[in-house]
Design a protein around this motif. Sequence first.
Motif, PDB file in Angstrom:
ATOM      1  N   ARG A 199       0.855  -1.200   0.000  1.00 36.14           N
ATOM      2  CA  ARG A 199       0.000   0.000   0.000  1.00 36.14           C
ATOM      3  C   ARG A 199       0.881   1.236   0.000  1.00 36.14           C
ATOM      4  O   ARG A 199       1.772   1.346   0.829  1.00 36.14           O
ATOM      5  CB  ARG A 199      -0.889   0.034   1.246  1.00 36.14           C
ATOM      6  CG  ARG A 199      -1.994  -0.999   1.221  1.00 36.14           C
ATOM      7  CD  ARG A 199      -2.909  -0.831   2.410  1.00 36.14           C
ATOM      8  NE  ARG A 199      -2.867  -2.108   3.125  1.00 36.14           N
ATOM      9  CZ  ARG A 199      -3.072  -2.275   4.404  1.00 36.14           C
ATOM     10  NH1 ARG A 199      -3.324  -1.249   5.178  1.00 36.14           N
ATOM     11  NH2 ARG A 199      -3.026  -3.469   4.958  1.00 36.14           N
ATOM     12  N   GLY A 200       0.612   2.125  -0.914  1.00 37.04           N
ATOM     13  CA  GLY A 200       1.388   3.359  -0.971  1.00 37.04           C
ATOM     14  C   GLY A 200       2.877   3.099  -1.183  1.00 37.04           C
ATOM     15  O   GLY A 200       3.711   3.844  -0.662  1.00 37.04           O
ATOM     16  N   GLY A 201       3.202   2.068  -1.940  1.00 34.49           N
ATOM     17  CA  GLY A 201       4.586   1.743  -2.211  1.00 34.49           C
ATOM     18  C   GLY A 201       5.318   1.078  -1.054  1.00 34.49           C
ATOM     19  O   GLY A 201       6.518   0.848  -1.121  1.00 34.49           O
ATOM     20  N   ARG A 202       4.603   0.763   0.015  1.00 35.20           N
ATOM     21  CA  ARG A 202       5.222   0.115   1.177  1.00 35.20           C
ATOM     22  C   ARG A 202       4.634  -1.280   1.357  1.00 35.20           C
ATOM     23  O   ARG A 202       3.427  -1.474   1.240  1.00 35.20           O
ATOM     24  CB  ARG A 202       4.976   0.939   2.437  1.00 35.20           C
ATOM     25  CG  ARG A 202       5.679   2.301   2.356  1.00 35.20           C
ATOM     26  CD  ARG A 202       5.617   2.988   3.661  1.00 35.20           C
ATOM     27  NE  ARG A 202       6.278   2.160   4.661  1.00 35.20           N
ATOM     28  CZ  ARG A 202       7.203   2.604   5.488  1.00 35.20           C
ATOM     29  NH1 ARG A 202       7.574   3.847   5.436  1.00 35.20           N
ATOM     30  NH2 ARG A 202       7.738   1.807   6.374  1.00 35.20           N
ATOM     31  N   THR A 203       5.485  -2.214   1.677  1.00 35.34           N
ATOM     32  CA  THR A 203       5.045  -3.581   1.930  1.00 35.34           C
ATOM     33  C   THR A 203       4.672  -3.714   3.392  1.00 35.34           C
ATOM     34  O   THR A 203       5.397  -3.260   4.271  1.00 35.34           O
ATOM     35  CB  THR A 203       6.159  -4.583   1.590  1.00 35.34           C
ATOM     36  OG1 THR A 203       6.519  -4.411   0.213  1.00 35.34           O
ATOM     37  CG2 THR A 203       5.706  -6.015   1.822  1.00 35.34           C
ATOM     38  N   ARG A 204       3.511  -4.283   3.623  1.00 36.09           N
ATOM     39  CA  ARG A 204       3.012  -4.463   4.988  1.00 36.09           C
ATOM     40  C   ARG A 204       2.644  -5.924   5.198  1.00 36.09           C
ATOM     41  O   ARG A 204       2.174  -6.591   4.292  1.00 36.09           O
ATOM     42  CB  ARG A 204       1.783  -3.597   5.233  1.00 36.09           C
ATOM     43  CG  ARG A 204       2.063  -2.126   5.055  1.00 36.09           C
ATOM     44  CD  ARG A 204       0.772  -1.330   5.026  1.00 36.09           C
ATOM     45  NE  ARG A 204       1.029   0.017   4.593  1.00 36.09           N
ATOM     46  CZ  ARG A 204       1.053   1.065   5.411  1.00 36.09           C
ATOM     47  NH1 ARG A 204       0.827   0.911   6.687  1.00 36.09           N
ATOM     48  NH2 ARG A 204       1.297   2.260   4.931  1.00 36.09           N
TER      49      ARG A 204
END
Length: 76
Positions: free
Chosen positions: A22-27
Amino acid sequence: MTHLAPIAALADQHVRVAKSVRGGRTRASAGVVAGDERVAEIARMLGGDASGAAALEHARALLRGRSAERARSRGV
């Protein structure tokens, strides 16, 4: 931790781990699944159509086998 449905069905507790971007971030997220949700997760792990009757019945059979094995090990 396993990707194998028969092994997951043997566990006393089932935790689903998921990864998303999400939003270029891996969660990563994790949560306990039980009851019908656990049956659905085991069916999903089996592959194919996780909502199909055959996959759901196979998941239930794996979980029933686990319950029977636990009862035998307690001498019930």
